[in-house]
Design an enzyme around this catalytic site. Sequence first.
Site, mmCIF file in Angstrom:
data_model
loop_
_atom_site.group_PDB
_atom_site.id
_atom_site.type_symbol
_atom_site.label_atom_id
_atom_site.label_comp_id
_atom_site.label_asym_id
_atom_site.label_seq_id
_atom_site.Cartn_x
_atom_site.Cartn_y
_atom_site.Cartn_z
ATOM 1 C CE LYS A 77 -3.782 -1.963 2.784
ATOM 2 N NZ LYS A 77 -4.510 -1.790 4.064
ATOM 3 C CD GLU A 142 8.037 -0.914 -2.461
ATOM 4 O OE1 GLU A 142 7.083 -0.162 -2.146
ATOM 5 O OE2 GLU A 142 8.092 -2.120 -2.184
ATOM 6 C CB ILE A 144 10.574 2.473 1.585
ATOM 7 C CG1 ILE A 144 11.873 2.580 2.376
ATOM 8 C CG2 ILE A 144 9.660 1.385 2.142
ATOM 9 C CD1 ILE A 144 11.681 3.165 3.765
ATOM 10 C CG ASP A 146 14.057 -2.488 3.879
ATOM 11 O OD1 ASP A 146 14.066 -3.489 3.143
ATOM 12 O OD2 ASP A 146 13.156 -2.281 4.704
ATOM 13 C CB THR A 147 17.280 -6.012 3.021
ATOM 14 O OG1 THR A 147 16.017 -6.548 2.605
ATOM 15 C CG2 THR A 147 17.253 -5.722 4.514
ATOM 16 N N GLY A 148 16.481 -4.815 0.053
ATOM 17 C CA GLY A 148 16.380 -5.148 -1.358
ATOM 18 C C GLY A 148 15.901 -6.568 -1.612
ATOM 19 C CB THR A 150 10.695 -7.253 -0.533
ATOM 20 O OG1 THR A 150 10.683 -7.724 0.812
ATOM 21 C CG2 THR A 150 9.284 -7.289 -1.075
ATOM 22 C CG PHE A 195 10.167 2.188 10.897
ATOM 23 C CD1 PHE A 195 10.318 0.928 10.352
ATOM 24 C CD2 PHE A 195 8.903 2.762 10.902
ATOM 25 C CE1 PHE A 195 9.225 0.229 9.840
ATOM 26 C CE2 PHE A 195 7.808 2.082 10.390
ATOM 27 C CZ PHE A 195 7.970 0.810 9.857
#
Length: 226
Positions: A77, A142, A144, A146-148, A150, A195
Amino acid sequence: MNVPQSTDKAAEKRGIVIKDDWPGYSLDLFTYPEHYHSDIENVYIPHGVIMNRVERIARYIMDDFEDPKVMVLCVLKGGYKFCSDLVEFIKTLGRSSNRYLETRVEFIRLKSYLNDQSTEDLHIVGSSDLSFLHGKSVLIVEAIVDTGKTMKALLKHVETFEPKMVKVAGLLVKRISNMTENLTDYVGFEIPNLFVVGYALDYNEYFRDLNHICVISKTGMAKYKI
């Protein structure tokens, strides 16, 4: 002479780098829903700055996509506001130039966070059939990265449907040591591993109604933890 220009353009697409010691802005300088007063620490990126950067990303996309028809895959979302504003800027820029990108927006919903922790697996909510991407020029939007992990899993899934090309626009990319690889072609802001919420980014479905991107406080995390 062309090499430095190319390098500069590539660096611009990598986003505005926000340093680790950036304190953000005082909440007193901005308006926001009053019920979040104790739940956010600061305004990290004001809404006006976000919008200006999104417009610039739209210009990069207009320059880069040769195919006049682009399939936009919005990751829900958190990505819906970024996607909506980005597509609107693409349309506006097209109306004022001699080149128009026709955009069709489709949505995919992923579940990638529980509280403040990113999950490693690809959890698609609803249908995983993306056959409509076959042979298309695709822009994944997208909010955000972060680790990439997903995004890497999503890209792998998208490639199984044999699109013509795929590019990724990420509003925020976190600067963390265990990021798998560089997966985004267009970045709004590179930020420290904080965050953040707002501009449709949530913490357990709260804070999506903030216009600014803000850093959540420990109080906010505790209040809305599940």
